[in-house]
Design an enzyme around this catalytic site. Structure first.
Site, PDB file in Angstrom:
ATOM      1  CG  ASP A  45      43.213  38.091  12.642  1.00 59.58           C
ATOM      2  OD1 ASP A  45      43.968  37.512  11.850  1.00 59.58           O
ATOM      3  OD2 ASP A  45      42.137  37.621  13.042  1.00 59.58           O
TER       4      ASP A  45
ATOM      5  NE  ARG B 239      36.235  40.106  17.935  1.00 61.69           N
ATOM      6  CZ  ARG B 239      36.037  41.100  18.778  1.00 61.69           C
ATOM      7  NH1 ARG B 239      35.670  40.836  20.002  1.00 61.69           N
ATOM      8  NH2 ARG B 239      36.188  42.364  18.416  1.00 61.69           N
ATOM      9  CG  ASN B 240      40.701  39.416  16.444  1.00 61.63           C
ATOM     10  OD1 ASN B 240      40.344  38.425  15.801  1.00 61.63           O
ATOM     11  ND2 ASN B 240      40.132  40.594  16.308  1.00 61.63           N
TER      12      ASN B 240
ATOM     13  CG  ASP C 197      38.779  43.600  15.617  1.00 61.65           C
ATOM     14  OD1 ASP C 197      38.229  43.775  16.720  1.00 61.65           O
ATOM     15  OD2 ASP C 197      38.321  42.821  14.745  1.00 61.65           O
TER      16      ASP C 197
HETATM   17  P1  AMP Z   1      39.707  34.250  12.539  1.00 61.08           P
HETATM   18  O1  AMP Z   1      39.200  34.291  11.154  1.00 61.08           O
HETATM   19  O2  AMP Z   1      41.104  34.806  12.659  1.00 61.08           O
HETATM   20  O3  AMP Z   1      38.773  34.873  13.522  1.00 61.08           O
HETATM   21  O4  AMP Z   1      39.870  32.701  12.940  1.00 61.08           O
HETATM   22  C1  AMP Z   1      38.762  31.886  13.193  1.00 61.08           C
HETATM   23  C2  AMP Z   1      39.149  30.763  14.133  1.00 61.08           C
HETATM   24  O5  AMP Z   1      40.139  29.943  13.515  1.00 61.08           O
HETATM   25  C3  AMP Z   1      39.806  31.250  15.417  1.00 61.08           C
HETATM   26  O6  AMP Z   1      38.842  31.530  16.389  1.00 61.08           O
HETATM   27  C4  AMP Z   1      40.673  30.075  15.803  1.00 61.08           C
HETATM   28  O7  AMP Z   1      39.924  29.113  16.507  1.00 61.08           O
HETATM   29  C5  AMP Z   1      41.092  29.497  14.458  1.00 61.08           C
HETATM   30  N1  AMP Z   1      42.409  30.010  14.060  1.00 61.08           N
HETATM   31  C6  AMP Z   1      42.678  31.160  13.376  1.00 61.08           C
HETATM   32  N2  AMP Z   1      44.000  31.312  13.176  1.00 61.08           N
HETATM   33  C7  AMP Z   1      44.598  30.248  13.756  1.00 61.08           C
HETATM   34  C8  AMP Z   1      45.973  29.838  13.908  1.00 61.08           C
HETATM   35  N3  AMP Z   1      46.977  30.573  13.422  1.00 61.08           N
HETATM   36  N4  AMP Z   1      46.223  28.694  14.570  1.00 61.08           N
HETATM   37  C9  AMP Z   1      45.212  27.960  15.091  1.00 61.08           C
HETATM   38  N5  AMP Z   1      43.919  28.295  14.981  1.00 61.08           N
HETATM   39  C10 AMP Z   1      43.592  29.426  14.327  1.00 61.08           C
END
Ligand code: AMP
Length: 483
Positions: A361, A347-348, A343
């Site tokens: 991820d 965004r990831n 994926d």
């Molecule tokens: P995700 O569930 O991985 O799509 O994360 C959702 C949102 O959380 C992302 O779009 C980032 O803005 C924030 N986020 C996720 N992981 C991190 C991280 N390790 N450090 C800072 N922000 C994060």
């Protein structure tokens, strides 16, 4: 297993040397003699490290440690000069004999021209400088910030003459790079400014897990702060582990993933370590919802970052290309470890301090339970990042990651536009099946777009590997940008 005493100073397995009249090889007295003859491996700390778990040992920057056990990749057992022993993260030390320039505050290793410019501009101090590896292997570049006549960064290749002396200006040659830096700290000698200072308090890298052999994290040791965002699996919050290490905590919505399988996999994933991968520290798996604890990345998702900074980024193709190269390096590491992301998209990926970009991820998609995400007919399936063999047969491979990487490059060079605009998933599938690909982003170099197109070869075998792609991207950046 205590192995290091049997290693020579270069880390290679040593062959026992038997002096005349020595003990018979293999006998206990011969082994004792071998042990006393072979120097132990000595390492120097590149960063401070505070031991938190019992069994770990604190490191003091520039101090030396004797390695007792380096049989595991990421955590080594060492002895300090007071005789204390314990585990330390292996990426925080460097073998004394190989340390080279790494002991110097001003040396930033393989930081790109673009990142060095951002770092020095951020510091905003006259005469602030770093030395970095030049994109030509084996050479070094000095990057220097000056406010005269306006704030900018100048880059100088450190050259060598026929006597192997180093120089920035032929009139001032020195036998080593540290001597040369020292000279220009006192004399500008033709540079835009005298070398005055270098960025300090640079962030230390993440460790593979929060301690030696640790991947299960006690949720009571996590202090949770503000929400960072929310995604497919639930809310992500900023946190601190044991009051000292910044972390991001992903609170997994119950029923969204096959938890037991993921928890098993997390043990492996904590051991994946690369500068351009978001480090998985571990999981809190005893309670529900489970928490996934990772390295904290201060600027959040790459997609939001691109959109937010579109104005400044769109005029800096070098920085955009550097982001792509960083992601490619992280992906080449996964490819080398036969790990498929499944994926990959802007965004990831996440952006940290000093413009570092990391892939997040990886492999998580395998544990998602939601059919809408996992089946190529589902509304949440990342159709726009999928190659024909995934759309037709759900056949994932490093080569399907390459296709997605091409789309991610397109996202970077459009500063976060949605691929294929408002086209519906079915229309995108039709286009991809017909071989119609995305258009060249405005202002994007042809050489860069040619690389994207290679990623979108219909047959997976015709697509390059990440390893190969990384070299191509570096070549392009050398060709169209100055180092
Ligand atoms: P995700 O569930 O991985 O799509 O994360 C959702 C949102 O959380 C992302 O779009 C980032 O803005 C924030 N986020 C996720 N992981 C991190 C991280 N390790 N450090 C800072 N922000 C994060």
């Amino acid at each position: 297993m205590l192995v290091s005493v049997f290693r020579n100073s270069t880390g290679a397995q040593s062959s026992p040397i038997m002096p005349g009249g020595g003990a018979t090889p293999g006998t206990p007295s011969a082994k004792l003699k071998e042990k006393s003859m072979i120097r132990p491996k000595v390492v120097v700390a590149l960063y401070n490290y505070k031991a938190i778990e019992t069994g770990d040992l604190s490191l003091e920057k520039n101090a030396e440690y004797e390695v007792i056990d380096d049989s595991q990749e990421h955590w080594w057992k060492v002895r300090d000069n007071h005789g204390n022993t314990g585990f330390i993260p292996s990426n925080y030390v460097k073998e004394k004999e190989l340390i080279g320039l790494q002991q110097y505050e001003w040396y930033v290793h393989d930081m790109s021209r673009q990142r060095s410019e951002s770092l020095l501009k951020h510091e905003d101090k006259e005469g602030c400088f770093v030395v970095r590896n030049s994109s030509t292997k084996g050479l070094y570049t000095l990057s220097l910030y000056t406010k005269v006549p306006h704030p900018h960064v100048k880059h100088y290749h450190i050259k060598q003459n026929s006597r192997a002396e180093f120089y920035l200006s032929e009139k001032h040659c020195c036998s080593s790079i540290p001597d040369l830096i020292n000279y220009h700290k006192h004399n500008s000698g033709g540079l835009a400014s005298r070398l005055k200072t270098s960025p300090c308090d640079r962030p230390a890298p993440a460790t593979a897990g929060l301690s030696h052999d640790k991947w299960e994290i006690d949720p009571h040791e996590l202090m949770l702060h503000d929400e960072l965002g929310s995604g497919q699996f639930g809310v992500v919050r900023r946190g601190k582990w044991r009051g000292s290490i910044d972390v991001a905590v992903k609170m997994m919505k119950e029923g969204t993933m096959s938890e037991d399988d993921f928890i098993e996999e997390a043990k492996v994933m904590t051991k994946l370590q690369h500068t351009n991968l978001v480090q998985l520290y571990g999981v809190c798996s005893k309670n529900r919802p489970i928490f996934i604890v990772t390295e904290y990345m201060r600027h959040g998702s790459l997609l939001n970052y691109l959109r937010k900074h579109e104005q400044s980024l769109s005029s800096n193709q070098g920085l955009l290309l550097d982001m792509c190269i960083q992601i490619c390096k992280g992906m080449a590491y996964l490819e080398r470890h036969n790990y498929i992301h499944r994926d990959l998209a802007a965004r990831n990926c996440l952006v940290g301090s000093e413009n570092i970009v990391k892939v997040a991820d990886f492999g998580l998609a395998r544990y998602v339970l939601d059919d809408q995400y996992t089946s190529s007919g589902g509304t949440k399936f990342p159709i726009k990042w999928a190659p024909p063999e995934v759309l037709n047969y759900t056949r994932f491979s490093s080569k399907s990651d390459i296709w997605a990487y091409g789309v991610l490059m397109w996202e970077v060079f459009t500063c976060g536009k949605m691929p294929y605009g408002r086209l519906k998933n079915t229309e995108v599938v039709e286009r991809v099946q017909k071989g119609i690909i995305l258009e060249k982003p405005k202002g994007c170099y042809k050489e860069v777009f040619d690389i994207m197109r290679k990623c979108w070869s219909p047959s997976p075998e015709q697509r390059p590997s990440f390893r190969n792609l990384k070299d191509q991207l570096v070549n392009v950046s050398q060709g169209i940008l100055v180092d």
